[in-house]
Design a protein around this motif. Structure first.
Motif, PDB file in Angstrom:
ATOM      1  N   GLU A   1     -12.459  -6.310  -2.840  1.00  0.00           N
ATOM      2  CA  GLU A   1     -13.428  -5.217  -2.670  1.00  0.00           C
ATOM      3  C   GLU A   1     -12.287  -3.724  -2.435  1.00  0.00           C
ATOM      4  OE1 GLU A   1     -14.746  -5.727   1.164  1.00  0.00           O
ATOM      5  OE2 GLU A   1     -16.446  -6.946   0.764  1.00  0.00           O
ATOM      6  N   CYS A   2     -12.742  -2.577  -2.695  1.00  0.00           N
ATOM      7  CA  CYS A   2     -11.835  -1.370  -2.689  1.00  0.00           C
ATOM      8  C   CYS A   2     -12.952  -0.308  -1.535  1.00  0.00           C
ATOM      9  CB  CYS A   2     -11.849  -0.818  -4.051  1.00  0.00           C
ATOM     10  SG  CYS A   2     -11.067   0.578  -3.794  1.00  0.00           S
ATOM     11  N   VAL A   3     -12.208  -0.429  -0.236  1.00  0.00           N
ATOM     12  CA  VAL A   3     -12.942   0.294   0.543  1.00  0.00           C
ATOM     13  C   VAL A   3     -12.318   1.546   0.947  1.00  0.00           C
ATOM     14  CG1 VAL A   3     -14.294  -1.666   1.650  1.00  0.00           C
ATOM     15  CG2 VAL A   3     -11.874  -1.364   2.496  1.00  0.00           C
ATOM     16  N   GLU A   4     -13.238   2.468   1.504  1.00  0.00           N
ATOM     17  CA  GLU A   4     -12.691   3.694   2.084  1.00  0.00           C
ATOM     18  C   GLU A   4     -12.498   3.653   3.340  1.00  0.00           C
ATOM     19  OE1 GLU A   4     -12.912   8.055   2.960  1.00  0.00           O
ATOM     20  OE2 GLU A   4     -14.246   6.432   3.635  1.00  0.00           O
ATOM     21  N   CYS A   5     -11.400   4.615   3.732  1.00  0.00           N
ATOM     22  CA  CYS A   5     -11.044   4.576   5.052  1.00  0.00           C
ATOM     23  C   CYS A   5     -10.233   5.765   5.259  1.00  0.00           C
ATOM     24  CB  CYS A   5      -9.927   3.084   5.259  1.00  0.00           C
ATOM     25  SG  CYS A   5      -9.014   3.362   6.804  1.00  0.00           S
TER      26      CYS A   5
ATOM     27  N   TYR B   1       0.832  -1.160  -0.078  1.00  0.00           N
ATOM     28  CA  TYR B   1       0.034  -0.106  -0.013  1.00  0.00           C
ATOM     29  C   TYR B   1       0.847   1.216  -0.136  1.00  0.00           C
ATOM     30  CZ  TYR B   1      -3.733  -3.465   1.298  1.00  0.00           C
ATOM     31  OH  TYR B   1      -4.502  -4.287   1.411  1.00  0.00           O
ATOM     32  N   SER B   2       0.225   2.375  -0.360  1.00  0.00           N
ATOM     33  CA  SER B   2       1.184   3.614  -0.501  1.00  0.00           C
ATOM     34  C   SER B   2       1.146   4.178   0.910  1.00  0.00           C
ATOM     35  CB  SER B   2       0.315   4.673  -1.415  1.00  0.00           C
ATOM     36  OG  SER B   2      -0.882   5.072  -0.725  1.00  0.00           O
ATOM     37  N   PRO B   3       2.111   5.112   1.190  1.00  0.00           N
ATOM     38  CA  PRO B   3       2.085   5.731   2.493  1.00  0.00           C
ATOM     39  C   PRO B   3       0.889   6.463   2.775  1.00  0.00           C
ATOM     40  CG  PRO B   3       4.173   6.286   1.198  1.00  0.00           C
ATOM     41  CD  PRO B   3       3.353   5.603   0.198  1.00  0.00           C
ATOM     42  N   GLU B   4       0.204   7.052   2.035  1.00  0.00           N
ATOM     43  CA  GLU B   4      -0.995   7.676   2.458  1.00  0.00           C
ATOM     44  C   GLU B   4      -2.084   6.538   2.664  1.00  0.00           C
ATOM     45  OE1 GLU B   4       0.600   8.063  -0.570  1.00  0.00           O
ATOM     46  OE2 GLU B   4       1.410  10.181   0.028  1.00  0.00           O
ATOM     47  N   GLN B   5      -2.238   5.159   2.072  1.00  0.00           N
ATOM     48  CA  GLN B   5      -3.083   4.396   2.423  1.00  0.00           C
ATOM     49  C   GLN B   5      -2.704   3.661   3.741  1.00  0.00           C
ATOM     50  OE1 GLN B   5      -2.323   1.999  -1.126  1.00  0.00           O
ATOM     51  NE2 GLN B   5      -4.607   2.193  -1.539  1.00  0.00           N
ATOM     52  N   LEU B   6      -1.287   3.715   3.933  1.00  0.00           N
ATOM     53  CA  LEU B   6      -0.995   3.077   5.485  1.00  0.00           C
ATOM     54  C   LEU B   6      -1.372   4.132   6.518  1.00  0.00           C
ATOM     55  CD1 LEU B   6       2.545   1.604   4.296  1.00  0.00           C
ATOM     56  CD2 LEU B   6       0.335   0.419   4.683  1.00  0.00           C
ATOM     57  N   ALA B   7      -1.145   5.417   6.336  1.00  0.00           N
ATOM     58  CA  ALA B   7      -1.405   6.397   7.238  1.00  0.00           C
ATOM     59  C   ALA B   7      -2.858   6.569   7.644  1.00  0.00           C
ATOM     60  CB  ALA B   7      -0.780   7.767   6.728  1.00  0.00           C
TER      61      ALA B   7
ATOM     62  N   ALA C   1      -8.818   7.675   2.205  1.00  0.00           N
ATOM     63  CA  ALA C   1      -8.031   6.685   1.340  1.00  0.00           C
ATOM     64  C   ALA C   1      -8.584   5.426   0.940  1.00  0.00           C
ATOM     65  CB  ALA C   1      -6.681   6.324   1.921  1.00  0.00           C
ATOM     66  N   TYR C   2      -8.578   4.946  -0.226  1.00  0.00           N
ATOM     67  CA  TYR C   2      -9.242   3.558  -0.913  1.00  0.00           C
ATOM     68  C   TYR C   2      -8.017   2.481  -0.658  1.00  0.00           C
ATOM     69  CZ  TYR C   2     -12.917   6.473  -2.091  1.00  0.00           C
ATOM     70  OH  TYR C   2     -14.160   7.389  -1.917  1.00  0.00           O
ATOM     71  N   LEU C   3      -8.586   1.169  -0.027  1.00  0.00           N
ATOM     72  CA  LEU C   3      -7.725   0.214   0.117  1.00  0.00           C
ATOM     73  C   LEU C   3      -8.278  -1.054  -0.561  1.00  0.00           C
ATOM     74  CD1 LEU C   3      -7.336   2.145   2.862  1.00  0.00           C
ATOM     75  CD2 LEU C   3      -5.984   0.152   3.224  1.00  0.00           C
ATOM     76  N   ARG C   4      -7.600  -1.857  -1.249  1.00  0.00           N
ATOM     77  CA  ARG C   4      -8.017  -3.038  -1.735  1.00  0.00           C
ATOM     78  C   ARG C   4      -7.702  -4.245  -0.857  1.00  0.00           C
ATOM     79  NH1 ARG C   4      -4.570  -4.917  -6.102  1.00  0.00           N
ATOM     80  NH2 ARG C   4      -5.804  -6.793  -6.437  1.00  0.00           N
ATOM     81  N   ARG C   5      -8.781  -5.026  -0.816  1.00  0.00           N
ATOM     82  CA  ARG C   5      -8.861  -6.299   0.200  1.00  0.00           C
ATOM     83  C   ARG C   5      -9.695  -7.224  -0.608  1.00  0.00           C
ATOM     84  NH1 ARG C   5     -12.933  -4.041   5.000  1.00  0.00           N
ATOM     85  NH2 ARG C   5     -14.848  -4.614   3.754  1.00  0.00           N
ATOM     86  N   PHE C   6      -9.794  -8.482   0.258  1.00  0.00           N
ATOM     87  CA  PHE C   6     -10.498  -9.607  -0.011  1.00  0.00           C
ATOM     88  C   PHE C   6     -11.343  -9.904   0.749  1.00  0.00           C
ATOM     89  CE2 PHE C   6      -6.212  -9.799  -2.014  1.00  0.00           C
ATOM     90  CZ  PHE C   6      -6.534 -10.038  -3.486  1.00  0.00           C
ATOM     91  N   ALA C   7     -12.640 -10.275   0.685  1.00  0.00           N
ATOM     92  CA  ALA C   7     -13.670 -10.744   1.408  1.00  0.00           C
ATOM     93  C   ALA C   7     -13.216 -12.358   1.275  1.00  0.00           C
ATOM     94  CB  ALA C   7     -15.102 -10.402   1.096  1.00  0.00           C
TER      95      ALA C   7
ATOM     96  N   VAL D   1      -9.382  -9.428   4.154  1.00  0.00           N
ATOM     97  CA  VAL D   1      -7.991  -9.589   4.295  1.00  0.00           C
ATOM     98  C   VAL D   1      -7.202  -8.614   3.451  1.00  0.00           C
ATOM     99  CG1 VAL D   1      -6.424 -11.513   3.475  1.00  0.00           C
ATOM    100  CG2 VAL D   1      -8.649 -12.214   4.506  1.00  0.00           C
ATOM    101  N   SER D   2      -6.345  -8.082   4.086  1.00  0.00           N
ATOM    102  CA  SER D   2      -5.486  -7.218   3.137  1.00  0.00           C
ATOM    103  C   SER D   2      -4.647  -7.814   2.149  1.00  0.00           C
ATOM    104  CB  SER D   2      -4.589  -6.275   4.225  1.00  0.00           C
ATOM    105  OG  SER D   2      -3.438  -7.285   4.462  1.00  0.00           O
ATOM    106  N   LEU D   3      -4.247  -7.086   1.229  1.00  0.00           N
ATOM    107  CA  LEU D   3      -3.073  -7.744   0.139  1.00  0.00           C
ATOM    108  C   LEU D   3      -2.018  -8.360   0.884  1.00  0.00           C
ATOM    109  CD1 LEU D   3      -2.903  -4.655  -2.183  1.00  0.00           C
ATOM    110  CD2 LEU D   3      -4.611  -6.669  -2.313  1.00  0.00           C
ATOM    111  N   ALA D   4      -1.488  -7.920   2.065  1.00  0.00           N
ATOM    112  CA  ALA D   4      -0.410  -8.407   2.553  1.00  0.00           C
ATOM    113  C   ALA D   4      -0.891  -9.649   3.426  1.00  0.00           C
ATOM    114  CB  ALA D   4       0.142  -7.268   3.889  1.00  0.00           C
ATOM    115  N   ALA D   5      -1.910  -9.903   3.983  1.00  0.00           N
ATOM    116  CA  ALA D   5      -2.281 -11.148   4.553  1.00  0.00           C
ATOM    117  C   ALA D   5      -2.753 -12.137   3.803  1.00  0.00           C
ATOM    118  CB  ALA D   5      -3.470 -10.865   5.563  1.00  0.00           C
ATOM    119  N   ARG D   6      -3.209 -11.887   2.429  1.00  0.00           N
ATOM    120  CA  ARG D   6      -3.760 -12.722   1.620  1.00  0.00           C
ATOM    121  C   ARG D   6      -2.841 -14.255   1.666  1.00  0.00           C
ATOM    122  NH1 ARG D   6      -6.114 -13.524  -3.511  1.00  0.00           N
ATOM    123  NH2 ARG D   6      -6.453 -15.623  -3.933  1.00  0.00           N
TER     124      ARG D   6
END
Ligand SMILES: CC(C)(COP(=O)(O)OP(=O)(O)OC[C@H]1O[C@@H](n2cnc3c(N)ncnc32)[C@H](O)[C@@H]1OP(=O)(O)O)[C@@H](O)C(=O)NCCC(=O)NCCS
Length: 162
Positions: free
Chosen positions: A138-142, A33-39, A145-151, A119-124
């Motif tokens: 999924e792509c969720v707002e947080c 994820y980008s620094p903005e997404q991580l923050a 920021a928008y984060l890709r993840r998996f249900a 599940v995050s991209l890191a935990a997949r």
């Protein structure tokens, strides 16, 4: 082997839980994820009141190694795994596997028919290894920021309609 002890969360664990969460995301998820997404995902400083409120609704187990909080897992008895985080100092040493197996046992004992998680991209890769299947991406707002993840889902019973 790393001597790890799992036990139920206690309120005094809160600072170490927030630290493990923040360090885990900012280190282990950094390649994905980008620094903005991580923050946005792991704001510094974390908000203890918000954490207390969230954890009050969950069952939480912590893993300790040499008295240090190495990871934690939070879930609901109907089968939702809400948090699973390992402190980066203890990554790839079986901490999350041990926590997950405890959670799965508790859920089976409670009669849950499946485990679900976002599940995050890191935990997949970890969840793939535990036998989870992807239901959808999924792509969720947080926090802007928008984060890709998996249900993802793991069936615990033979009943596919569960
Ligand atoms: C995903 C996470 C919880 C795994 O924790 P961990 O304690 O390092 O996991 P384990 O040591 O039990 O790993 C078990 C197996 O999962 C797989 N695995 C775990 N992390 C992996 C990675 N980064 N890349 C590839 N496979 C991985 C491997 O098969 C591993 O076995 P191995 O080390 O013998 O190859 C941890 O990396 C983490 O907290 N990540 C960042 C935050 C996050 O995304 N959390 C989950 C939110 S959905």
């Amino acid at each position: 082997m790393l001597p790890v002890n799992e036990r139920p969360y206690q309120p005094a664990d809160l600072p170490a839980v927030m630290e493990a969460y923040t360090a885990s995301i900012r280190t282990l998820a950094a390649p994905y994820y980008s620094p903005e997404q991580l923050a946005a995902w792991a704001p510094v400083p974390p908000d203890p009141a918000r954490w207390q409120e969230r954890l009050a609704r969950l069952h939480t187990l912590v893993a300790e190694a040499d008295g240090i909080l190495a990871g934690f897992a939070s879930y609901t008895l109907d089968g939702y795994l809400d948090f699973l985080f390992t402190h980066p100092d203890f990554a790839r040493r079986g901490v999350a596997s041990r926590l997950y197996h405890r959670v799965e046992s508790a859920l089976r004992a409670a009669g849950a028919r499946r485990v679900t998680a976002h599940v995050s991209l890191a935990a997949r890769p970890f969840f793939d290894r535990q036998g989870f299947q992807v239901e959808r991406e999924e792509c969720v707002e947080c926090r802007g920021a928008y984060l890709r993840r998996f249900a993802m889902l793991k069936q615990l019973t033979e009943d596919q309609a569960a």
